[in-house]
Write an enzyme that holds these catalytic residues in place. Structure first.
Site, mmCIF file in Angstrom:
data_model
loop_
_atom_site.group_PDB
_atom_site.id
_atom_site.type_symbol
_atom_site.label_atom_id
_atom_site.label_comp_id
_atom_site.label_asym_id
_atom_site.label_seq_id
_atom_site.Cartn_x
_atom_site.Cartn_y
_atom_site.Cartn_z
ATOM 1 C CG HIS A 113 -4.943 4.808 49.434
ATOM 2 N ND1 HIS A 113 -5.695 4.140 50.364
ATOM 3 C CD2 HIS A 113 -5.239 4.234 48.233
ATOM 4 C CE1 HIS A 113 -6.400 3.190 49.761
ATOM 5 N NE2 HIS A 113 -6.150 3.240 48.469
ATOM 6 C CG ASP A 190 0.927 4.138 50.844
ATOM 7 O OD1 ASP A 190 1.258 3.099 50.240
ATOM 8 O OD2 ASP A 190 -0.214 4.643 50.752
ATOM 9 C CD GLN A 193 -0.561 2.860 43.138
ATOM 10 O OE1 GLN A 193 -0.105 2.492 42.049
ATOM 11 N NE2 GLN A 193 -1.690 2.372 43.623
ATOM 12 C CE LYS A 216 -2.541 -0.542 44.806
ATOM 13 N NZ LYS A 216 -3.654 -1.301 45.221
ATOM 14 C CB CYS A 356 -8.987 4.963 48.419
ATOM 15 S SG CYS A 356 -10.048 3.529 48.199
#
Lengths: 398, 136
Positions: A113, A190, A193, A216, A356
């Site tokens: 991302h 990261d 997700q 999220k 992104c």
């Protein structure tokens, strides 16, 4: 089971097939109620006042940190509240980056991302840090075959997506951690997700930093989490200055509070953090094995249906192995925004564009894709609506 | 509803390929991107010494609305003088503000877009790309 979960999300009416949870997940009543309770009974700034509202707000903010920490299996003192995942990644790029010297390197990948690319580009530009990149294979997974050759003693950090926000591929974290350890490189994930799809045991993962955003994981916008090992938080200088991040301020210099306060300059996102704490408490009560099975079955329905649709190219693994329920695709002769617009008229919420992740799309010679993403409240009616909408798209545009 | 965006006039404009593609020898050319979606439009023109646009070509990597706007732009300015671009800009500004005006011409097809804030830039992108070309 899904219906019982779904009923806890007031926004999920029968006419809405919400398949954009990878952009923002919806909030359950447990979170909405916690935020409302705080804002209507305890709203005040934290760590400043001595009146009863200030005490209540400070206690609630500390409790939220403990709830998040418990969900992640780490001490509360290692949880830094940020304004989001992007802010958490920027914090590491700035503060861990400050410990690096020219010639040191950071290893990234081509599927990151932008939030896990741009902060490092900025660090490289101001500090002479080298950026190295792992490629992405044809299935949309980070190609770890080159990991050993990309790593040497100059690499101080490996920063990768735990789950791709485009392809849904899940990183082989154990391999990355083991290989990075051979050269003494730290590992940052990261987790934006990955965090919505079940509990994380950060200590078992073996990484050094983990970042994700609240919105999220069924919490409000405007809050995120950076977890880091205590010794790293202690060694890193602060990112932003001001507020309660200080120990002592003189006219010409200051000293810093201990982490995590050192990294929480200014008034933090108090209500949002309390919502995140409530979300983590709620997530900790859920039957995750059942949820994972449902998400996988629905993801398979998406993959099978798309595979049977002429002109569709799925950007990501075709199997469920090491795959999260995030499915991006291109439909030949159409544009993602047109697809999403027509899908909206069919009551289906999707995301279209480069998500992104422009370098990843360039890698696959695409400007953008259309993404359907599932969450714990997704059910068969969402998938039915998706394919009905896709038929409508094909009828109008092709 | 979203369906209203994809009416026959918009789809017909998007499929109008008469000015699609780059010119071999443009006198002026410019490319603009929409950073939010990655769409890209290049506008080429061949301009006469009196300012008349002899030919225009557009290369669009974008959605139906963007393609349709590029075609509408080409139809609005080819064979006309510099004032035609300013008129097209004014017409589009009115349309995207939801104003139904007899002077809107071909741009009237875009009136339904006015209700979709997230799609306004899709329609604007060809004119954004064209503006430096016409101001050169």
């Amino acid at each position: 089971m899904t219906q019982a979960l779904r009923s806890q999300f007031p926004i999920l009416t029968p006419s809405l097939a919400y398949l954009d949870s990878a952009a923002t997940a919806q909030m359950p009543l447990a979170v909405l109620d916690a935020v409302r309770a705080f804002e209507t009974s305890s709203r005040a700034n934290v760590k400043r006042g001595v009146h009863r509202l200030a005490e209540a707000a400070t206690d609630a903010y500390a409790a939220a940190r403990s709830d998040v920490a418990a969900y992640l299996g780490v001490p509360p003192s290692e949880i830094v509240f940020t304004s989001g995942c992007t802010a958490a990644l920027n914090l590491v790029a700035h503060s861990f980056g400050a410990l690096m010297k020219p010639g040191d390197a950071v290893l990234l990948s081509a599927l990151e991302h932008h939030s896990n690319l741009v902060p490092w580009q900025m660090l490289a530009a101001r500090s002479g840090i080298e950026l190295r990149f792992l490629d992405v294979d044809a299935e949309g997974r980070i190609d770890l075959s080159a990991l050993e050759t990309k790593l040497d003693a100059r690499v101080k950090l490996v920063s990768l997506a735990h789950v791709s926000n485009v392809t849904g591929s899940v990183l082989d974290v154990a391999s990355v951690v083991a290989t990075a350890a051979k050269v003494g490189a730290r590992v940052l994930l990261d987790g934006a997700q990955r965090a919505p799809h079940g509990p994380l045991d950060l200590k078992t993962l073996g990484v050094d930093f983990y970042a994700f955003g609240g919105h999220k994981v069924f919490a409000p916008h405007g809050v995120g989490v950076l977890w880091a090992r205590r010794e790293l938080l202690d060694a890193m200088p602060p990112f932003l200055g001001g507020g309660e991040m200080i120990a002592q301020v003189e006219l010409a210099h200051s000293t810093w509070a201990a982490a995590p306060a050192k990294f929480e300059a200014g008034t933090p996102p108090i209500g949002a953090a309390i919502g995140l704490g409530a979300a983590c408490r709620w997530l900790g009560t859920l039957p995750w094995a059942e949820i994972a099975a449902t998400e996988a079955r629905l993801c398979q329905r998406l993959l099978d249906g798309l595979a049977a649709t002429p002109g569709v190219r799925v950007l990501g693994p075709q199997s469920l192995q090491a795959r999260a329920p995030v499915v991006s695709f291109a439909l030949e002769g159409t544009h993602p925004h047109d697809i999403c617009q027509i899908m909206d008229s069919a009551g289906v919420a999707l995301r279209g564009g480069h998500h992104c992740a422009q370098p990843l799309h360039k890698r696959f010679d695409l400007a953008g894709t259309t993404r359907a993403s599932l969450a714990l409240y997704s059910d068969d009616s969402d998938i039915d609506a998706f394919f009905a909408g896709l038929s409508k798209v094909r009828k109008i545009l092709l | 509803m979203s369906d209203a965006l994809y009416h026959d006039a918009i789809l017909a404009l998007a499929k109008d390929r008469r000015h699609a593609g780059r010119l071999d020898a443009p006198t002026h050319s410019h490319t603009s991107d929409n950073p939010l979606c990655g769409d890209r439009v290049t506008i080429d023109i061949e301009r006469a010494s009196d300012g008349t646009v002899r030919r225009i070509g557009h290369f669009v990597r974008g959605c139906v609305l963007c393609q349709a706007a590029a075609a509408a732009l080409a139809a609005s300015v080819e064979g006309r003088g510099p004032a035609a671009f300013a008129a097209a800009e004014s017409a589009l500004a009115r349309v995207l503000a939801g104003q139904n005006d007899p002077e809107n011409g071909v741009w009237a097809a875009f009136l339904p877009v006015a209700r979709h804030t997230s799609r306004l830039d899709c329609v604007r992108l060809p004119l954004v790309a064209a503006k430096p070309v016409f101001e050169a």
